[in-house]
Design a protein around this motif. Sequence first.
Motif, PDB file in Angstrom:
ATOM      1  N   ALA A 522       0.866  -1.247   0.058  1.00  0.00           N
ATOM      2  CA  ALA A 522       0.035  -0.039  -0.047  1.00  0.00           C
ATOM      3  C   ALA A 522       0.811   1.247  -0.165  1.00  0.00           C
ATOM      4  O   ALA A 522       1.836   1.317   0.616  1.00  0.00           O
ATOM      5  CB  ALA A 522      -0.841   0.055   1.188  1.00  0.00           C
ATOM      6  N   ARG A 523       0.447   2.177  -0.780  1.00  0.00           N
ATOM      7  CA  ARG A 523       0.606   3.783  -0.471  1.00  0.00           C
ATOM      8  C   ARG A 523      -0.229   4.512   0.081  1.00  0.00           C
ATOM      9  O   ARG A 523      -1.369   4.488  -0.404  1.00  0.00           O
ATOM     10  CB  ARG A 523       1.319   3.973  -2.000  1.00  0.00           C
ATOM     11  CG  ARG A 523       1.821   5.584  -2.008  1.00  0.00           C
ATOM     12  CD  ARG A 523       2.842   5.858  -3.208  1.00  0.00           C
ATOM     13  NE  ARG A 523       1.843   5.631  -4.419  1.00  0.00           N
ATOM     14  CZ  ARG A 523       1.383   6.809  -4.776  1.00  0.00           C
ATOM     15  NH1 ARG A 523       1.627   7.987  -4.420  1.00  0.00           N
ATOM     16  NH2 ARG A 523       0.736   6.512  -6.230  1.00  0.00           N
ATOM     17  N   ASN A 524       0.030   5.149   1.262  1.00  0.00           N
ATOM     18  CA  ASN A 524      -0.873   6.182   1.731  1.00  0.00           C
ATOM     19  C   ASN A 524      -1.913   5.046   2.317  1.00  0.00           C
ATOM     20  O   ASN A 524      -3.162   5.273   2.199  1.00  0.00           O
ATOM     21  CB  ASN A 524      -1.527   7.024   0.936  1.00  0.00           C
ATOM     22  CG  ASN A 524      -0.401   8.243   0.403  1.00  0.00           C
ATOM     23  OD1 ASN A 524       0.441   8.402   1.086  1.00  0.00           O
ATOM     24  ND2 ASN A 524      -0.731   8.730  -0.869  1.00  0.00           N
ATOM     25  N   ARG A 543       2.387   6.681   5.141  1.00  0.00           N
ATOM     26  CA  ARG A 543       3.249   6.782   3.772  1.00  0.00           C
ATOM     27  C   ARG A 543       3.142   5.415   2.849  1.00  0.00           C
ATOM     28  O   ARG A 543       2.908   5.236   1.816  1.00  0.00           O
ATOM     29  CB  ARG A 543       4.276   7.398   3.704  1.00  0.00           C
ATOM     30  CG  ARG A 543       5.030   7.703   2.570  1.00  0.00           C
ATOM     31  CD  ARG A 543       6.278   8.577   2.603  1.00  0.00           C
ATOM     32  NE  ARG A 543       7.111   7.931   3.468  1.00  0.00           N
ATOM     33  CZ  ARG A 543       7.968   6.889   3.050  1.00  0.00           C
ATOM     34  NH1 ARG A 543       8.144   6.451   1.743  1.00  0.00           N
ATOM     35  NH2 ARG A 543       9.006   6.653   3.957  1.00  0.00           N
ATOM     36  N   ARG A 544       3.622   4.321   3.672  1.00  0.00           N
ATOM     37  CA  ARG A 544       3.572   3.048   3.100  1.00  0.00           C
ATOM     38  C   ARG A 544       3.050   1.918   4.098  1.00  0.00           C
ATOM     39  O   ARG A 544       3.072   2.028   5.404  1.00  0.00           O
ATOM     40  CB  ARG A 544       5.049   2.605   2.940  1.00  0.00           C
ATOM     41  CG  ARG A 544       5.817   3.488   2.024  1.00  0.00           C
ATOM     42  CD  ARG A 544       7.321   2.968   1.684  1.00  0.00           C
ATOM     43  NE  ARG A 544       7.578   1.466   1.273  1.00  0.00           N
ATOM     44  CZ  ARG A 544       8.688   0.884   1.537  1.00  0.00           C
ATOM     45  NH1 ARG A 544       9.705   1.403   1.884  1.00  0.00           N
ATOM     46  NH2 ARG A 544       8.454  -0.366   1.224  1.00  0.00           N
ATOM     47  N   GLY A 545       2.606   0.927   3.507  1.00  0.00           N
ATOM     48  CA  GLY A 545       1.909  -0.083   4.364  1.00  0.00           C
ATOM     49  C   GLY A 545       2.104  -1.533   3.789  1.00  0.00           C
ATOM     50  O   GLY A 545       2.197  -1.737   2.525  1.00  0.00           O
ATOM     51  N   GLN A 546       2.244  -2.327   4.572  1.00  0.00           N
ATOM     52  CA  GLN A 546       2.218  -3.790   3.918  1.00  0.00           C
ATOM     53  C   GLN A 546       1.429  -4.649   4.765  1.00  0.00           C
ATOM     54  O   GLN A 546       1.603  -4.881   6.242  1.00  0.00           O
ATOM     55  CB  GLN A 546       3.446  -4.305   4.141  1.00  0.00           C
ATOM     56  CG  GLN A 546       4.681  -3.865   3.192  1.00  0.00           C
ATOM     57  CD  GLN A 546       6.053  -4.127   3.430  1.00  0.00           C
ATOM     58  OE1 GLN A 546       5.990  -5.514   3.846  1.00  0.00           O
ATOM     59  NE2 GLN A 546       7.049  -3.552   2.778  1.00  0.00           N
ATOM     60  N   VAL A 547       0.629  -5.617   4.197  1.00  0.00           N
ATOM     61  CA  VAL A 547      -0.411  -6.515   4.832  1.00  0.00           C
ATOM     62  C   VAL A 547      -0.259  -7.923   4.152  1.00  0.00           C
ATOM     63  O   VAL A 547      -0.493  -8.085   2.777  1.00  0.00           O
ATOM     64  CB  VAL A 547      -1.682  -6.224   4.829  1.00  0.00           C
ATOM     65  CG1 VAL A 547      -2.574  -7.238   5.498  1.00  0.00           C
ATOM     66  CG2 VAL A 547      -1.907  -4.829   5.437  1.00  0.00           C
ATOM     67  N   ASN A 548       0.055  -9.037   4.976  1.00  0.00           N
ATOM     68  CA  ASN A 548       0.164 -10.062   4.156  1.00  0.00           C
ATOM     69  C   ASN A 548      -0.468 -11.387   5.290  1.00  0.00           C
ATOM     70  O   ASN A 548      -0.108 -11.202   6.268  1.00  0.00           O
ATOM     71  CB  ASN A 548       1.666 -10.535   3.603  1.00  0.00           C
ATOM     72  CG  ASN A 548       2.867 -10.383   4.938  1.00  0.00           C
ATOM     73  OD1 ASN A 548       3.125  -9.517   5.343  1.00  0.00           O
ATOM     74  ND2 ASN A 548       3.216 -11.902   5.282  1.00  0.00           N
ATOM     75  N   GLY A 574       3.103  -0.671   9.281  1.00  0.00           N
ATOM     76  CA  GLY A 574       2.996   0.773   8.356  1.00  0.00           C
ATOM     77  C   GLY A 574       4.359   1.430   8.692  1.00  0.00           C
ATOM     78  O   GLY A 574       4.901   1.364   9.921  1.00  0.00           O
ATOM     79  N   LYS A 575       4.555   2.800   7.941  1.00  0.00           N
ATOM     80  CA  LYS A 575       5.764   3.424   8.318  1.00  0.00           C
ATOM     81  C   LYS A 575       5.306   4.982   7.669  1.00  0.00           C
ATOM     82  O   LYS A 575       4.783   5.155   6.611  1.00  0.00           O
ATOM     83  CB  LYS A 575       6.831   3.004   7.359  1.00  0.00           C
ATOM     84  CG  LYS A 575       8.079   3.869   7.295  1.00  0.00           C
ATOM     85  CD  LYS A 575       8.987   3.833   6.512  1.00  0.00           C
ATOM     86  CE  LYS A 575       9.848   2.415   6.692  1.00  0.00           C
ATOM     87  NZ  LYS A 575      11.021   2.062   5.647  1.00  0.00           N
TER      88      LYS A 575
END
Length: 716
Positions: A522-524, A543-548, A574-575
Amino acid sequence: MAQTTTARSVFEDQSPDADGARPTEEHIVVNARLDRLRASLLSSTGATTWRFSRKDIETIPGGDNAPLNQVLLQAPGVTQDSFGQIHVRGDHNEVQYRIDGVQLPEGMSVFGQALMTRFAHSMALTTGALPAQYGFLTAGVIDLTTKNGSADPGGDASVYGGARDYFFPSAQYGTHYKKWDVFLTADFVHNRVGVENPTPSFNAIHDLSNQYHFLGHLRYTIDDNTRVSFIAGASNAQYQLPNNPGQQRQFASPSWIGSALSGQLYGSMDSASLNQRQKEITDFGILSLQKEMENVSFQTSVFSRYSSLGYSPDMTGDLIYNGISQHAARSVMSTGSQTDFTWKAAPRHTVRFGMQAFIERTVSKSDSLVYLRTGTDSDGEPDYDGSTTSVHDGSGRTGWIYGLYAQDEWRLLRSLTLNYGVRFDGVDQYTHAMQVSPRLNIVWHPWKKTTFHAGYSRYFTPPPFELIGGQSLSKYDNTSAESANLQNATVRAERDHYFDAGVAQQIIPGWNVSFDAYVKLARNLIDEGQFGSPVIMTAFNYRRGQVNGYEVSTSYDRGPIALYGNFAWSRAIGKDIVSGQWNFDSDDLSYIRDRWVHLDHDQRWTASAGASYTAFRKTDHPLMLSATMVYGSGLRKDSTIPNGASVPQYATFNLAVVQSFDHLIPLSFLKRTQIRLDVTNLFDRSYMLRDGSGIGVGAPQYGLRRTIMTGISQRF
């Protein structure tokens, strides 16, 4: 519950008309066919769908009386949170609700369920790499097929209640006459468990709730290929916010009490006796036309939804504990249209295309009482002398979101299907953005009873318009409500790359297993949090996100026995918070700027299971026994870093016993009588959902302790 399509029941009416014919029988068959055509408008090819039939809903402890979120917890990858919220596959709240295929705009409901389980004849949760016709909110699509006079004829009156002053009367009635079809249902809920308890005690302090719900469904079948329907719903709920005893006063010294505060304010200065309240209202209406024309079928709808939320503080209590006592109100009025077409373009090609558009008006206003800052003390901390001032703030905005899509379900081979398409979405509200989003899904049946699927979806998620306030930060300068910083960038639209793959296998008739894995980049990334006493969620972006994660499910349904179980593993991180920064501590913002952190709703392990057995099922007095289980490894809390730890794991078990009797009362118009006993949290485990720490977490919340409920219902 299963991942296979459940056909709707067709009831036969054996009452002849004056000529000895049975026209209502034909009417029911026509409506069942039109229901199947409507379902075919919504493609889930390549996605993962978990279906709840009418039997599944009635089997879950509580049945129609169970809150909708508790039913959905039995699906894989669904995580329980406070305030009745659920999270699907590691997302905060990107879940869309559809009624008979029509997407409802988002509303302001926080605590309660604006849509009741009682409304649904059946429902489905679709997740994964969604086809192109699904946009805006894409973590999960919950589609409720409403009850109607053809599939659910007759009436039912019930009374349900038990512990904690629980009183839940309800009634429903459905009928069909010639080309008309009518269904009505309403209920009233009174209890002392409206909001989660902030303490582990058996009963919460100050937790009264009164809720009213209504749904009406009117249909007119013009001919064998055309019908018009109108659905109207309403929800009105009032809540007391439960108190947390023993809290430390933050903004009042003993010298203020009885001087500056005396005679100005009313309320309590004991945290066990606060009087905070919240009211939530939702009303909606949907008008639809469905039509089939040879190889083309479509449904076009217009709809409107009004939703509002109002918070009333304890004037003194909120001030001395939070430094601000705020009457807050928000509302959103959404009107829009949705059209979906299905065109059988060729024997191997099914083309779907359509559009959606919402015009929304949101209004936010608040009246706050705050302390005036008189300077700083010897440690450099703000100093107050008890003097107060009032601050009024308000804003309103009108905006819209829109989406167009086209997709082709191409059957390349008998065992291989390619579903490809594209969406174009845009938002013009607080933020202005648009995106073209390709979608691609492949479904392969390599051998009998085995299905592989894989897909990629590009997603575009507009920020939740109703959760973005136009607060003026400068109005609170030099007061006890002054923000930690003045950064307040506008919430942006989220843009994702989503990958999903899985396999489903039927082992033997009735026994199915499946495995699914997914990754979202993800972005935003949009998240939500509660900041302050009014329980109004506020949206912000990482600003950045990751889900897995991955999910494993199994189910068996054969004869009198039904079993299912699933577990899921997930990681959501997220970051760098890039909007709504004023809600956060400066140290947290600095830490998160360059480091990945867990999202506050991230739960590593989630599981659910259920079993039911029906004895004497072929008699006029069947007895049903069922049980469900929900397990969570714990949502996040703060450690030495934001969201660095998790609350303790928990597992709860629920039980139901339902005894039915046909014609128990010897009156011709009375049908089945049903008596039920439900036990929530059978072993009375005290478990924590939130401990009050974490990014955007407002207060501690505990799950419901053991609750015994009984009920009786009468069909007629």
